[in-house]
Design a protein around this motif. Structure first.
Motif, PDB file in Angstrom:
ATOM      1  N   GLY A   1       0.783  -1.224   0.000  1.00 38.40           N
ATOM      2  CA  GLY A   1       0.000   0.000   0.000  1.00 38.40           C
ATOM      3  C   GLY A   1       0.816   1.275   0.000  1.00 38.40           C
ATOM      4  N   ASP A   2       2.135   1.163  -0.108  1.00 37.30           N
ATOM      5  CA  ASP A   2       2.985   2.354  -0.137  1.00 37.30           C
ATOM      6  C   ASP A   2       2.802   3.162  -1.414  1.00 37.30           C
ATOM      7  N   THR A   3       3.087   4.443  -1.300  1.00 38.67           N
ATOM      8  CA  THR A   3       3.238   5.316  -2.451  1.00 38.67           C
ATOM      9  C   THR A   3       4.731   5.532  -2.662  1.00 38.67           C
ATOM     10  N   VAL A   4       5.190   5.303  -3.891  1.00 35.38           N
ATOM     11  CA  VAL A   4       6.620   5.316  -4.197  1.00 35.38           C
ATOM     12  C   VAL A   4       6.865   6.206  -5.406  1.00 35.38           C
ATOM     13  N   ALA A   5       7.891   7.033  -5.325  1.00 32.06           N
ATOM     14  CA  ALA A   5       8.324   7.798  -6.498  1.00 32.06           C
ATOM     15  C   ALA A   5       9.679   7.285  -6.948  1.00 32.06           C
ATOM     16  N   VAL A   6       9.868   7.196  -8.261  1.00 37.14           N
ATOM     17  CA  VAL A   6      11.164   6.763  -8.813  1.00 37.14           C
ATOM     18  C   VAL A   6      11.691   7.877  -9.701  1.00 37.14           C
ATOM     19  N   PHE A   7      12.876   8.362  -9.357  1.00 37.23           N
ATOM     20  CA  PHE A   7      13.472   9.483 -10.080  1.00 37.23           C
ATOM     21  C   PHE A   7      14.447   8.989 -11.134  1.00 37.23           C
ATOM     22  N   ALA A   8      14.060   9.139 -12.382  1.00 38.29           N
ATOM     23  CA  ALA A   8      14.806   8.759 -13.583  1.00 38.29           C
ATOM     24  C   ALA A   8      14.473   7.331 -13.990  1.00 38.29           C
ATOM     25  N   LEU A   9      14.061   7.188 -15.245  1.00 35.17           N
ATOM     26  CA  LEU A   9      13.544   5.918 -15.738  1.00 35.17           C
ATOM     27  C   LEU A   9      14.442   5.292 -16.791  1.00 35.17           C
ATOM     28  N   GLY A  10      15.739   5.303 -16.501  1.00 37.29           N
ATOM     29  CA  GLY A  10      16.650   4.461 -17.266  1.00 37.29           C
ATOM     30  C   GLY A  10      16.413   3.012 -16.856  1.00 37.29           C
ATOM     31  N   PRO A  11      17.242   2.093 -17.369  1.00 38.90           N
ATOM     32  CA  PRO A  11      17.029   0.679 -17.046  1.00 38.90           C
ATOM     33  C   PRO A  11      16.933   0.400 -15.538  1.00 38.90           C
ATOM     34  N   ILE A  12      17.791   1.020 -14.751  1.00 42.33           N
ATOM     35  CA  ILE A  12      17.735   0.793 -13.296  1.00 42.33           C
ATOM     36  C   ILE A  12      16.439   1.348 -12.712  1.00 42.33           C
ATOM     37  N   GLY A  13      16.090   2.555 -13.084  1.00 41.63           N
ATOM     38  CA  GLY A  13      14.862   3.158 -12.577  1.00 41.63           C
ATOM     39  C   GLY A  13      13.633   2.361 -12.994  1.00 41.63           C
ATOM     40  N   LEU A  14      13.637   1.864 -14.215  1.00 46.28           N
ATOM     41  CA  LEU A  14      12.508   1.042 -14.668  1.00 46.28           C
ATOM     42  C   LEU A  14      12.390  -0.219 -13.813  1.00 46.28           C
ATOM     43  N   CYS A  15      13.526  -0.813 -13.484  1.00 45.70           N
ATOM     44  CA  CYS A  15      13.464  -1.999 -12.619  1.00 45.70           C
ATOM     45  C   CYS A  15      13.104  -1.611 -11.184  1.00 45.70           C
ATOM     46  N   ALA A  16      13.416  -0.403 -10.779  1.00 43.85           N
ATOM     47  CA  ALA A  16      12.962   0.051  -9.464  1.00 43.85           C
ATOM     48  C   ALA A  16      11.442   0.180  -9.456  1.00 43.85           C
ATOM     49  N   VAL A  17      10.893   0.673 -10.547  1.00 47.51           N
ATOM     50  CA  VAL A  17       9.424   0.718 -10.687  1.00 47.51           C
ATOM     51  C   VAL A  17       8.861  -0.697 -10.567  1.00 47.51           C
ATOM     52  N   ALA A  18       9.431  -1.619 -11.326  1.00 43.69           N
ATOM     53  CA  ALA A  18       8.960  -3.008 -11.277  1.00 43.69           C
ATOM     54  C   ALA A  18       9.117  -3.593  -9.884  1.00 43.69           C
ATOM     55  N   GLY A  19      10.215  -3.277  -9.236  1.00 48.47           N
ATOM     56  CA  GLY A  19      10.468  -3.788  -7.891  1.00 48.47           C
ATOM     57  C   GLY A  19       9.459  -3.250  -6.887  1.00 48.47           C
ATOM     58  N   ALA A  20       9.170  -1.956  -6.984  1.00 46.13           N
ATOM     59  CA  ALA A  20       8.178  -1.368  -6.074  1.00 46.13           C
ATOM     60  C   ALA A  20       6.833  -2.045  -6.275  1.00 46.13           C
ATOM     61  N   ARG A  21       6.503  -2.291  -7.530  1.00 48.24           N
ATOM     62  CA  ARG A  21       5.230  -2.963  -7.806  1.00 48.24           C
ATOM     63  C   ARG A  21       5.241  -4.385  -7.269  1.00 48.24           C
ATOM     64  N   LEU A  22       6.364  -5.083  -7.449  1.00 51.98           N
ATOM     65  CA  LEU A  22       6.464  -6.466  -6.966  1.00 51.98           C
ATOM     66  C   LEU A  22       6.301  -6.561  -5.456  1.00 51.98           C
ATOM     67  N   LEU A  23       6.670  -5.504  -4.745  1.00 44.98           N
ATOM     68  CA  LEU A  23       6.612  -5.550  -3.280  1.00 44.98           C
ATOM     69  C   LEU A  23       5.319  -4.969  -2.724  1.00 44.98           C
ATOM     70  N   GLY A  24       4.399  -4.582  -3.587  1.00 49.35           N
ATOM     71  CA  GLY A  24       3.088  -4.197  -3.092  1.00 49.35           C
ATOM     72  C   GLY A  24       2.789  -2.715  -3.030  1.00 49.35           C
ATOM     73  N   ALA A  25       3.673  -1.876  -3.572  1.00 47.88           N
ATOM     74  CA  ALA A  25       3.344  -0.450  -3.631  1.00 47.88           C
ATOM     75  C   ALA A  25       2.051  -0.289  -4.417  1.00 47.88           C
ATOM     76  N   SER A  26       1.165   0.584  -3.947  1.00 43.40           N
ATOM     77  CA  SER A  26      -0.105   0.726  -4.658  1.00 43.40           C
ATOM     78  C   SER A  26      -0.129   1.963  -5.546  1.00 43.40           C
ATOM     79  N   THR A  27       0.771   2.886  -5.309  1.00 42.97           N
ATOM     80  CA  THR A  27       0.870   4.047  -6.188  1.00 42.97           C
ATOM     81  C   THR A  27       2.339   4.274  -6.509  1.00 42.97           C
ATOM     82  N   ILE A  28       2.670   4.212  -7.788  1.00 41.63           N
ATOM     83  CA  ILE A  28       4.052   4.391  -8.221  1.00 41.63           C
ATOM     84  C   ILE A  28       4.108   5.546  -9.201  1.00 41.63           C
TER      85      ILE A  28
END
Lengths: 357, 357, 357, 357
Positions: free
Chosen positions: D176-203
């Motif tokens: 249920g966390d809200t997460v922001a990811v700054f910069a969407l290069g390959p690492i940032g894109l995987c950070a987005v995926a990782g946040a989603r995998l761990l249950g963040a509800s707003t990315i």
């Protein structure tokens, strides 16, 4: 004195709709007009006299509604607001609450802890299978429903999602885990969804009912083990190539599922138990590795409080999980006796019945 | 072929000193010349045939010694160095090791996990009640002894301190907790010390042996409950004014202590189990709150590896804990049969016997 | 309207004793008759105008007293009871409280979080350097004092111990850690005690004031680094044989101590920051390992609430920590201007001044 | 002496393909025949001389290949097996490894910790942009590729997924966390995926490049903030209705993104930093709440080891995440100079270039 309709526990095997006074509220309470509620497996235990409650109590602990009236000291909410409360309604001020264990809230006890003390609705105070319910400690417990969500979309939040997800959370599921879930009733299905939400990469559901298995696959199960098709433990060990699972979630409350959950753990794994048991449990020495396997057995009661509800509704709002397949039937409060009959006997593929006053 | 003396498990009820070849070592191993070792309760289980090991195995798993020889691939250590290894000697490269569960190291298994697999010395390879022992994976397991510490000062590190402290660590003891420890043998005494080291503010030890009780008070117990003087559960509930304990540490391995530990938990509390059980366990429904008490039951095997040993020796070196009262007797390896006799029957107030070759 | 004496912030550099009305209380509040209180470094920031508060505010946030009167809705407490409250007084019902972050309690904000929002006494409501103080949310915040403890024995609990210990707790100190504490004022001294309570085996205190160094040794410091005797970072790296520390606790609030704390961390270590800073901070690239060192920088505000206070008083009652050396002076509320003068200039070896009305 | 082709750092701005000897291996090593590899942003820093490596070093740290030869002591693997290793290759036996910090592996240092010490390939030993690479500590580092997965499907595991996901894991993302990811290069894109995998509800993803934004939405971003369309902090505060985010993941390595990440945190939130910085950082006092906001700043280096790789490949195999959109170009090792040219200048919408010998 204004009256309302409510489902009342009269005696063993008799829950009936009666007229009861609309509740008064104190300064910290809210009066909630129920718009939708539902029946839980625990309510069936109450009906059958297996879980004792006072005669005359209004049952039910899964409220969705509209604030009808607020106590004089309540701030931050307003009348007319659509809200839910959790099945568990902690006070916010017990020692249990203040050390992160609010489901065991024990206000009125000497030291602030009481087993299952946070469960009040339909247990120690009147519940929400009624037109109105008094919500204690409204500032702790009421969480506004996002506009875009319907009653049914949030109906699983107060108990089913909160409990089911907690099986994965308190089980410590981490990225890449293999998880088995024993029994795919509503709680087990939400445990599957919870394991998936937390990053489990292999989820094994155990059940034999076709409807449940089908929903389980939609909610995240990668494999299904049918206990009618051979030894469950052997099937799971085969699926995991002999490794076992990182976390086994028990969602039924029987010796058989508890023991199977223990037997499929990899050394160092966690048995996360959600079931409500009705008999003593037995731990076999071998699967327990004589106490030297670094196993953990974790039991959990449904987490409550408005922040928990906010997060669960956010999970629904974001589309991460679709729990709508769980609501298989819709009935009126007036017909709740029939709803209990249907639900208690698991007829017609019922999973959850949405009840509207 | 050079020979050495070693304590060998011949058959049930017979451990004798025999001549055995000094071990050969492989490229990752070390040959350790034992200067001091000791006997563990687990060795008594082996002696009695209650825990099965191969006939002819050298027993013992608590080594203090000097590096006699290093394998060709070993770096960062040197011959002549005083070192200890843990009772548990993980490989460092199993999947179990790499996910923080090294005591369940399962090299040679398909998936890297094996229950109790990290326990090798005197279990699946020759142990250290001998003049020499082969230490596998020396770079993972050997930790240099600080110069100022004697053999006896570090003799409790390989098993007793590591296991006892882990009861408090894995039990999740936090600042201000109330902790009960069931049975005050060497492990239980170190559990008391561990709870104190982690900030427990009230520690209740349960035992009836005067010498143990006396040492328990020196190691941190605030209260002693004597099980011969009335119901243990009632006594602990009275001491805690009805609240119960945050963490109950079981350090014996019996149904009675396990069940009492469960019964004294506050809702949401943790049962941390260290005992080696020899029979199935039984969980009574009521104290288990039917699965809804947010209880945790955690079992632990002794943590090993050189970093663990380094930290434990640092705790001793800093004077935080004085484990010297645990060594009550000193005997020669030649007399180990008498030492087993003494230790197994707990004669003469024995707690631990230091054995020197 | 009954009057009382109180220390009031009049304007920059003027805190004086004035007559003020004894506070009214609401249904959830308590009126506390102060028996002992003290002055905090933060109060000196207020005095100097470095931290802004409203003119006319009564200052002070460390109350020890007796319940004079309870609000109509307060249960579980009684008038005449000796109690303390934390410096931070969370509401118990904000979203911040309900997700374990009660010091950032933000009742009245849209979403329940507000930076430093849990600090109310002497910040956003009248404080406790007075004869009486209104305590909000009494059921969340008031904790009875064990009979055997004097006012002075618990006077450090509301802020100094709670903050200092949190430096070790939130820094994640574990058994056998090496910890450095930068600056040994009252907070730093309690950080030393906290690190010791949590099992640190080597604690390095950094300061140059003889009295503080002496108390630090009594409270658990193994080594003292004197910043007037050479480079602090070099001294600590030498003491740790080049390894660095697991946790560095900053207890002053300056760039120099923050940066030194970072520079002495071992890779993967934690900088736990307690200081109140008054200027921007600068993180040098090298010691930060360009972001790749697995470092953690954790900041903490004093934890509050009655359960925290109960635990801290239990730590005192058990004799685990003796904070009595911190109270170096005793003065009357009437003389509080002189007390500020003494404390602000750190005259006469002052550490904490106990103030009695 | 057999020769192979390899990409060699010759001098600043010159990485060229040269002939080099096929590596010899030691008893714990494996020789890997590379079948696919790729170029990382860090390699570009090396190319430009911004990150120093030895002249003549073979670069690259993301190996997918087939075991050509195993050292004499290696067990549990076989020649011909398809495997990957992580970018970070811990030894398994340093003190850093044994306390859960294996990326800071410091074999050869006095105390077992070294900042960034676990990064060996293409940094301190020859890397894998070559026909063959020597893998140290093969039993710790090589993980078999599930048969059903292609080289490209696992090519992101060694670094991009492991690093990106760790941003969410070490940031402590919960349900249920809200997460922001700054910069969407390959690492940032995987950070987005990782946040989603761990249950963040707003990315919330922050970037302005159309291709990246498009992939971010597919990988789990709910909202995109375009930094060219106004103040990023204001946009995020508006999206979160003034609350801020629970976790902000920095995935670029600049002052601007670091500071914005800090400014959007809710009180008590976590800044999880993945970027490789090239200059000192500055922490503004206000957003830092003068040190009293209960903020956490966490930095992470890519986790390695075979268990990590196994779990990441399992995440891919289960279909939880589809990282295939990240591979936008495919080129031959012979053309790696052109690949660097393309990648370093981010031409043609390049995200990652798969390189095959």
């Amino acid at each position: 004195m204004a009256l309302m309709k409510a489902a009342v526990f009269v005696e063993k095997n008799r829950i009936v709709v009666e007229e009861k006074p609309i509740p008064d509220i104190g300064p910290l309470d809210a009066l909630l007009r129920i718009t939708t509620t539902t029946i839980c497996g625990t309510d069936v235990h109450i009906l059958r006299g297996e879980y004792p409650v006072a005669k005359g109590l209004i049952v039910g602990h899964e409220p969705v509604g509209v604030i009808e009236k607020l106590g004089a000291q309540v701030q931050g909410l307003h009348e007319g607001q659509r809200v839910i409360a959790g099945a568990i309604t902690p006070s916010g001020h017990s020692n249990a609450c203040l050390c992160g264990c609010s489901a065991q809230d024990g206000v009125g006890t000497a030291h602030g802890f009481k087993a299952i003390g946070g469960w009040k609705f339909g247990n120690i105070i009147d519940g929400c299978q009624a037109e109105y319910v008094r919500v204690p400690d409204a500032m702790v417990n009421l969480s506004p429903i996002p506009d875009q969500l319907s009653d049914e979309q949030v109906l699983m939040c107060p108990d089913i999602m909160s409990t089911g997800f907690s099986g994965a959370e308190r089980g410590g599921v981490i990225l890449g885990d293999t998880v088995a879930v024993f029994a795919l009733g509503p709680i087990g299905l939400c445990a599957v969804a919870g394991a998936r939400l937390l990053g489990a990469s292999t989820i094994i559901g155990v059940d034999a009912v076709a409807e449940r298995v089908s929903v389980a696959r939609r909610m995240g199960a990668d494999h299904i083990v049918d206990f009618t098709q051979g030894n469950v433990v052997e099937q799971i060990m085969a699926l995991t190539a002999g490794r076992g699972v990182d976390v086994a979630i028990e969602a039924l409350g029987t010796q058989a599922t508890f023991e199977a959950a223990l037997r499929v753990l990899r050394p160092g794994g966690t048995l996360s138990s959600l079931g409500v048991y009705s008999a003593d449990l037995h731990i076999p020495l071998g699967p327990y590795a004589a106490g030297l396997g670094d196993y953990r057995i974790i039991t959990s009661l449904c987490p409550g409080g408005k922040e928990r509800m906010r997060r669960l509704m956010q999970v629904v709002a974001s589309g991460r999980v679709d729990v709508s397949p769980l609501v298989t039937h819709r009935m009126r409060l007036d017909d709740i006796e029939a709803a209990y009959e249907l639900f208690a006997h698991q007829r017609n593929g019922v999973m959850k019945v949405a009840i509207t006053p």
